[in-house]
Design a protein around this motif. Structure first.
Motif, PDB file in Angstrom:
ATOM      1  N   SER A  14      45.116  32.626  31.517  1.00  9.08           N
ATOM      2  CA  SER A  14      45.261  33.749  32.454  1.00  9.08           C
ATOM      3  C   SER A  14      45.615  35.061  31.752  1.00  9.08           C
ATOM      4  CB  SER A  14      46.294  33.419  33.521  1.00  9.08           C
ATOM      5  OG  SER A  14      47.554  33.153  32.935  1.00  9.08           O
ATOM      6  N   ALA A  15      46.323  34.999  30.628  1.00 10.11           N
ATOM      7  CA  ALA A  15      46.691  36.218  29.900  1.00 10.11           C
ATOM      8  C   ALA A  15      45.467  36.885  29.273  1.00 10.11           C
ATOM      9  CB  ALA A  15      47.722  35.895  28.823  1.00 10.11           C
ATOM     10  N   GLN A  16      44.396  36.137  29.043  1.00  7.22           N
ATOM     11  CA  GLN A  16      43.186  36.688  28.421  1.00  7.22           C
ATOM     12  C   GLN A  16      42.183  37.234  29.430  1.00  7.22           C
ATOM     13  OE1 GLN A  16      42.374  32.909  26.452  1.00  7.22           O
ATOM     14  NE2 GLN A  16      42.432  33.985  24.477  1.00  7.22           N
ATOM     15  N   LEU A  17      42.381  36.958  30.720  1.00  8.17           N
ATOM     16  CA  LEU A  17      41.396  37.355  31.730  1.00  8.17           C
ATOM     17  C   LEU A  17      41.111  38.851  31.696  1.00  8.17           C
ATOM     18  CD1 LEU A  17      39.540  36.577  34.053  1.00  8.17           C
ATOM     19  CD2 LEU A  17      41.489  36.821  35.599  1.00  8.17           C
ATOM     20  N   ASN A  18      42.150  39.683  31.512  1.00 10.88           N
ATOM     21  CA  ASN A  18      41.938  41.140  31.518  1.00 10.88           C
ATOM     22  C   ASN A  18      41.155  41.636  30.308  1.00 10.88           C
ATOM     23  OD1 ASN A  18      43.881  40.884  29.572  1.00 10.88           O
ATOM     24  ND2 ASN A  18      45.370  42.243  30.528  1.00 10.88           N
ATOM     25  N   GLN A  19      40.893  40.766  29.325  1.00  2.74           N
ATOM     26  CA  GLN A  19      40.036  41.131  28.196  1.00  2.74           C
ATOM     27  C   GLN A  19      38.559  40.947  28.540  1.00  2.74           C
ATOM     28  OE1 GLN A  19      41.280  38.809  24.825  1.00  2.74           O
ATOM     29  NE2 GLN A  19      43.414  39.425  25.051  1.00  2.74           N
ATOM     30  N   TYR A  20      38.270  40.183  29.602  1.00  3.41           N
ATOM     31  CA  TYR A  20      36.894  39.883  29.991  1.00  3.41           C
ATOM     32  C   TYR A  20      36.506  40.527  31.324  1.00  3.41           C
ATOM     33  CZ  TYR A  20      36.926  36.358  26.298  1.00  3.41           C
ATOM     34  OH  TYR A  20      36.992  35.715  25.103  1.00  3.41           O
ATOM     35  N   TRP A  21      37.336  40.316  32.340  1.00  2.00           N
ATOM     36  CA  TRP A  21      37.008  40.763  33.694  1.00  2.00           C
ATOM     37  C   TRP A  21      38.228  41.378  34.362  1.00  2.00           C
ATOM     38  CZ3 TRP A  21      32.013  40.601  34.934  1.00  2.00           C
ATOM     39  CH2 TRP A  21      31.198  39.717  34.229  1.00  2.00           C
ATOM     40  N   SER A  22      37.988  42.370  35.224  1.00  2.93           N
ATOM     41  CA  SER A  22      39.063  42.927  36.052  1.00  2.93           C
ATOM     42  C   SER A  22      38.618  42.862  37.509  1.00  2.93           C
ATOM     43  CB  SER A  22      39.384  44.365  35.638  1.00  2.93           C
ATOM     44  OG  SER A  22      38.273  45.198  35.819  1.00  2.93           O
ATOM     45  N   PRO A  23      39.571  42.673  38.423  1.00  2.26           N
ATOM     46  CA  PRO A  23      39.200  42.572  39.844  1.00  2.26           C
ATOM     47  C   PRO A  23      38.483  43.831  40.314  1.00  2.26           C
ATOM     48  CG  PRO A  23      41.497  41.980  39.513  1.00  2.26           C
ATOM     49  CD  PRO A  23      40.999  42.535  38.217  1.00  2.26           C
ATOM     50  N   GLN A  24      37.506  43.651  41.195  1.00  5.10           N
ATOM     51  CA  GLN A  24      36.728  44.777  41.728  1.00  5.10           C
ATOM     52  C   GLN A  24      37.647  45.763  42.447  1.00  5.10           C
ATOM     53  OE1 GLN A  24      33.196  43.919  41.528  1.00  5.10           O
ATOM     54  NE2 GLN A  24      32.669  46.043  41.707  1.00  5.10           N
ATOM     55  N   THR A  25      38.615  45.232  43.178  1.00 11.02           N
ATOM     56  CA  THR A  25      39.545  46.094  43.897  1.00 11.02           C
ATOM     57  C   THR A  25      40.966  45.622  43.659  1.00 11.02           C
ATOM     58  OG1 THR A  25      40.181  46.969  46.051  1.00 11.02           O
ATOM     59  CG2 THR A  25      39.296  44.753  46.027  1.00 11.02           C
ATOM     60  N   PRO A  85      45.871  46.211  47.829  1.00 11.00           N
ATOM     61  CA  PRO A  85      46.378  45.045  48.557  1.00 11.00           C
ATOM     62  C   PRO A  85      45.870  45.026  49.995  1.00 11.00           C
ATOM     63  CG  PRO A  85      48.125  46.664  48.253  1.00 11.00           C
ATOM     64  CD  PRO A  85      46.922  47.165  47.519  1.00 11.00           C
ATOM     65  N   VAL A  86      45.661  43.824  50.498  1.00  6.38           N
ATOM     66  CA  VAL A  86      45.193  43.645  51.866  1.00  6.38           C
ATOM     67  C   VAL A  86      46.375  43.196  52.718  1.00  6.38           C
ATOM     68  CG1 VAL A  86      43.630  42.340  53.347  1.00  6.38           C
ATOM     69  CG2 VAL A  86      42.889  43.018  51.063  1.00  6.38           C
ATOM     70  N   MET A  87      46.660  43.941  53.761  1.00  2.81           N
ATOM     71  CA  MET A  87      47.755  43.586  54.663  1.00  2.81           C
ATOM     72  C   MET A  87      47.201  42.670  55.754  1.00  2.81           C
ATOM     73  SD  MET A  87      50.214  45.059  53.205  1.00  2.81           S
ATOM     74  CE  MET A  87      51.521  44.824  54.368  1.00  2.81           C
ATOM     75  N   LEU A  88      47.818  41.518  55.911  1.00  3.57           N
ATOM     76  CA  LEU A  88      47.373  40.546  56.901  1.00  3.57           C
ATOM     77  C   LEU A  88      48.305  40.560  58.104  1.00  3.57           C
ATOM     78  CD1 LEU A  88      46.686  37.617  54.422  1.00  3.57           C
ATOM     79  CD2 LEU A  88      45.023  39.200  55.380  1.00  3.57           C
ATOM     80  N   ASN A  89      47.756  40.334  59.294  1.00  4.06           N
ATOM     81  CA  ASN A  89      48.555  40.297  60.505  1.00  4.06           C
ATOM     82  C   ASN A  89      49.261  38.960  60.700  1.00  4.06           C
ATOM     83  OD1 ASN A  89      47.781  42.891  61.173  1.00  4.06           O
ATOM     84  ND2 ASN A  89      45.992  42.195  62.305  1.00  4.06           N
ATOM     85  N   LYS A  90      48.683  37.919  60.119  1.00  8.54           N
ATOM     86  CA  LYS A  90      49.272  36.590  60.252  1.00  8.54           C
ATOM     87  C   LYS A  90      49.011  35.808  58.977  1.00  8.54           C
ATOM     88  CE  LYS A  90      45.263  34.421  62.281  1.00  8.54           C
ATOM     89  NZ  LYS A  90      44.807  33.352  63.092  1.00  8.54           N
ATOM     90  N   ARG A  91      49.643  34.667  58.884  1.00 14.58           N
ATOM     91  CA  ARG A  91      49.470  33.799  57.720  1.00 14.58           C
ATOM     92  C   ARG A  91      48.031  33.278  57.704  1.00 14.58           C
ATOM     93  NH1 ARG A  91      53.598  30.846  54.944  1.00 14.58           N
ATOM     94  NH2 ARG A  91      52.729  29.134  53.756  1.00 14.58           N
ATOM     95  N   PRO A  92      47.307  33.402  56.567  1.00 14.68           N
ATOM     96  CA  PRO A  92      45.925  32.919  56.509  1.00 14.68           C
ATOM     97  C   PRO A  92      45.867  31.407  56.696  1.00 14.68           C
ATOM     98  CG  PRO A  92      46.567  33.998  54.437  1.00 14.68           C
ATOM     99  CD  PRO A  92      47.754  34.005  55.319  1.00 14.68           C
ATOM    100  N   ASP A  93      44.776  30.918  57.277  1.00 10.14           N
ATOM    101  CA  ASP A  93      44.660  29.484  57.542  1.00 10.14           C
ATOM    102  C   ASP A  93      44.480  28.658  56.272  1.00 10.14           C
ATOM    103  OD1 ASP A  93      42.073  30.303  57.003  1.00 10.14           O
ATOM    104  OD2 ASP A  93      41.170  29.144  58.617  1.00 10.14           O
ATOM    105  N   TRP A  94      44.146  29.296  55.158  1.00 10.27           N
ATOM    106  CA  TRP A  94      43.990  28.567  53.911  1.00 10.27           C
ATOM    107  C   TRP A  94      45.311  28.406  53.166  1.00 10.27           C
ATOM    108  CZ3 TRP A  94      45.615  31.672  50.026  1.00 10.27           C
ATOM    109  CH2 TRP A  94      45.466  33.042  50.180  1.00 10.27           C
ATOM    110  N   LEU A  95      46.348  29.120  53.572  1.00  8.38           N
ATOM    111  CA  LEU A  95      47.639  29.053  52.897  1.00  8.38           C
ATOM    112  C   LEU A  95      48.480  27.941  53.511  1.00  8.38           C
ATOM    113  CD1 LEU A  95      49.374  30.420  50.732  1.00  8.38           C
ATOM    114  CD2 LEU A  95      50.265  31.913  52.503  1.00  8.38           C
TER     115      LEU A  95
END
Length: 135
Positions: free
Chosen positions: A41-52, A55-65
């Motif tokens: 995980s420490a090397q990820l920023n040498q290859y790829w960075s997130p597109q955005t 932060p996304v604010m959610l109204n409720k707890r996601p069903d996948w969590l």
């Protein structure tokens, strides 16, 4: 009068039948221009960075969590176009807290290559996560 009603009804049926079909979202196919590089995980920023990074604010707890607190590890594979191709669960604590089915429901991420990754090398990275109880 009946003639006009028939014409109006007929025109309604014709226009209703001519509506465009909703578009079906298709996921892009994975593209690998090179063998997958396995990194931590420490090397990820040498290859790829997130597109955005916004932060996304959610109204409720996601069903996948999952409910409650826990932590886990998974592998994430990113192809040569910066698309997340897969997530594979390694472990979770407590046992069974996170499942592969829940991990599959997580939103897919998009990445952009960093300046060091001009060849757009695909990677497989081991990531850790933790959910803590809020008091």
């Amino acid at each position: 009068m009946k003639k006009y009603l028939s014409l109006i009804t007929l025109s309604l049926f014709i226009t209703a039948g001519c509506q465009t079909q909703p578009e079906i979202a298709t996921l892009p196919e994975a593209t690998f221009n090179h063998d997958i590089v396995i990194i931590n995980s420490a090397q990820l920023n040498q290859y790829w960075s997130p597109q955005t990074l916004k932060p996304v604010m959610l109204n409720k707890r996601p069903d996948w969590l999952p409910k409650g607190a826990g932590k886990g590890e998974y592998y994430q594979t990113i192809d040569s176009n910066g698309n997340e191709v897969s997530k594979t669960l390694i472990s979770s604590t407590p046992e069974g807290w996170m499942t592969q089915a829940l991990l599959n429901k997580m939103p897919k991420q998009q990445f952009k290559p960093t300046a060091q990754n001009d060849k757009r090398l695909p990677v497989k990275v081991k990531l850790e996560f933790e959910v803590k109880r809020m008091n």
